[in-house]
Write an enzyme that holds these catalytic residues in place. Structure first.
Site: not given
Ligand code: NAP
Length: 322
Positions: A17-18, A165, A203
């Protein structure tokens, strides 16, 4: 000349997503983007990236997994900047969360240390690594970048995502210091706003869950921020040479009751929960400092606009019908 012209950067977990918004904005700024995904052959993971403006000329999809040592070497070796965003999200088990967040982050940083090109690494951390510690927060509490979540408290409270985290960011700072890596961390609250990817992420699901017919809303205050502000903060943290340390990226902290009020005003026909899940006094609303985020030039998109954009995107992607 576009600011990113001739510059190569890497985004890990690029389909997320991000990260998808980071990739979009980087391409628009002229960068060549090496985008790592776990499965470059899965159209649901990559089609939205391939369609982005500038992708045909400057997007390179690469396969990499956080749990495989050396997996990121070829994606990172010739890059000036690395945006490390890949990490598993909240609804995973403890073991599925900690290892990729800690050892996966170290894997990425090891590839950065091997490269002679990497100038800066921008780590996507979270407010989960900032504000999770014992003791109540009051209306007067001001959370800022000097706060660190307490791993012991996260463990006792079984907050495994927060723990992942927190430990991931701690490990990153330690490795960066020992290996002379210029690291900056972005610590966003719950990111909402339009989805680029076709898959619902956790999220945005937080908002969708309020609209799926439940009778009550949680007695809980949450930090909110627009995904586009989060993506911009990452890019500014790379481009502004004086950027350093951590940046809390939070537009506002609001109780669910307030979120419901805003949704009701913008979308009067929606079925929304009418009452709080308990009779306790409402959870106090702490504040998060915006000073450092503003120094990156972020002018936050207000929460009502964030919620409107989220619902319109959910409707467009057919997760919601209203
Ligand atoms: P997301 O859409 O679920 O994206 C997560 C990404 O991480 C996906 O590309 C996923 O790949 C990848 N990933 C997970 N496990 C992996 C592994 N073993 N090897 C390689 N890639 C892996 O989530 P998001 O919300 O965009 O989050 C992205 C980052 O922002 C994360 O670090 C999260 O902790 C941080 N964050 C998010 C929020 C929020 O509210 N969204 C807030 C604060 C921080 P697959 O698609 O292949 O699973």
């Amino acid at each position: 000349m576009a600011i990113g012209e001739g510059k190569v950067v890497c985004v890990t977990g690029a389909n997320g997503y991000i990260a998808s918004w980071i990739v979009k904005f980087l391409l628009l700024r002229g960068y060549t983007v090496k985008a790592t995904v776990r499965d470059p052959n899965d159209p649901k993971k990559v089609e939205h990236l391939v369609k982005l403006e500038g992708a045909k000329e400057r997007l390179k999809l690469m396969k990499a997994d956080l749990l495989q040592e050396g997996s990121f070497d070829s994606a990172i070796e010739d890059c000036e900047g690395v945006f490390h965003t890949a990490s598993p999200c909240i609804n995973n088990s403890k073991s599925e969360l900690i290892d990729p967040a800690v050892n996966g982050t170290l894997n990425v940083l090891k590839s950065c240390a091997k490269s002679s090109c990497v100038r800066r690494v921008v780590l996507t951390s979270s407010m989960a690594a900032v504000q999770c510690k014992r003791g109540p927060k009051t209306n007067e509490t001001l959370v800022d970048e000097a706060w660190f979540s307490d791993p012991q408290f996260c463990t006792q409270a079984k907050l495994w995502y927060n723990l992942s985290k927190t430990l991931g960011e701690e490990a990153a700072w330690k490795f960066a210091k020992e290996n002379n890596i210029d690291l900056v961390s972005i610590n966003p609250a719950t990111a909402i706003g339009p989805l680029l990817q076709p898959i619902l992420n956790e999220s945005v699901e937080v908002v969708l869950n309020l609209i799926n017919g439940g009778k009550t809303f949680p007695n809980y205050c949450r930090g909110w921020v627009n995904v586009k502000d989060v993506a911009n903060a990452h890019i500014q943290a790379f481009e502004i040479s004086s950027a350093n340390g951590r940046y809390c990226v939070v537009e506002s902290v609001e109780h669910y009751s307030e979120v419901i009020k805003i949704l009701r005003k913008s979308f009067p026909s929606l079925q929304l929960p009418e009452r709080c899940a308990d009779d306790k006094p409402p959870m106090p609303k702490h504040q998060v400092s915006k000073e450092r985020a503003k120094s990156l030039g972020i002018e936050f998109i207000p929460l009502d606009v964030c919620l409107k954009e989220t619902l319109e995107s959910l409707k467009e992607k057919k997760f919601l019908n209203f």
